[in-house]
Design a protein around this motif. Structure first.
Motif, PDB file in Angstrom:
ATOM      1  N   ALA A  68       0.859   4.020  -2.986  1.00  0.00           N
ATOM      2  CA  ALA A  68       0.612   5.429  -2.678  1.00  0.00           C
ATOM      3  C   ALA A  68       1.763   6.312  -3.167  1.00  0.00           C
ATOM      4  O   ALA A  68       1.534   7.389  -3.722  1.00  0.00           O
ATOM      5  CB  ALA A  68       0.398   5.621  -1.174  1.00  0.00           C
TER       6      ALA A  68
ATOM      7  N   ARG B  42       0.829  -1.208   0.000  1.00  0.00           N
ATOM      8  CA  ARG B  42       0.000   0.000   0.000  1.00  0.00           C
ATOM      9  C   ARG B  42       0.865   1.261   0.000  1.00  0.00           C
ATOM     10  O   ARG B  42       0.559   2.228  -0.698  1.00  0.00           O
ATOM     11  CB  ARG B  42      -0.963  -0.006   1.184  1.00  0.00           C
ATOM     12  N   ARG B  43       1.960   1.253   0.774  1.00  0.00           N
ATOM     13  CA  ARG B  43       2.869   2.407   0.784  1.00  0.00           C
ATOM     14  C   ARG B  43       3.509   2.599  -0.586  1.00  0.00           C
ATOM     15  O   ARG B  43       3.653   3.723  -1.057  1.00  0.00           O
ATOM     16  CB  ARG B  43       3.943   2.243   1.863  1.00  0.00           C
TER      17      ARG B  43
END
Length: 125
Positions: free
Chosen positions: A117, A113-114
């Motif tokens: 993003a 997810r990081r």
């Protein structure tokens, strides 16, 4: 002589190392003193020429052989916006690179997810 800069003017400041004129470590600052054909910027021990926005060479450290030349332009100028935009893009690319490398090491959902993003932030203006 122009009326730029005035005390309190916001400027973008960066340094250059010979032979390159590539802006290094740009940041926003404020003009704190104007006298005749020169001005200074808060927090920096350099004197700028009002007509060119360039400083005299400043030694990197006491006793060092190398020196840096600082440049200051209005934060609202085309060049100021360009330099800050390029720096922001470079920071986002470095963040994305680090996040993807972290995901390659740790394949957790949180790391993925990081990375996603950080990669999506590259498209933001």
């Amino acid at each position: 002589m122009t009326d730029w800069p005035a005390i309190g003017s916001r400027v973008v400041v960066w340094f250059e190392r010979v032979p390159s004129k590539t802006p290094r470590e740009p940041y926003e600052a404020v003009v704190d003193h104007v006298a005749g054909r020169s001005f200074t910027v808060e927090g920096l021990d350099a004197t700028f020429n009002r007509s060119t926005g360039r400083s005299k060479p400043v030694r990197r450290t006491p006793g060092a052989f190398g020196s840096d030349t600082y440049v200051a332009v209005s934060v609202d100028s085309d060049r100021g916006r360009e330099v800050l935009g390029d720096a922001l893009r470079s920071d986002r690319e470095a963040d994305a690179d680090a996040a993807v490398r972290a995901w390659l090491t740790d394949r957790s959902d949180q790391a993925r997810r990081r990375a996603v993003a950080a990669l999506e932030a590259l498209d933001e203006h």
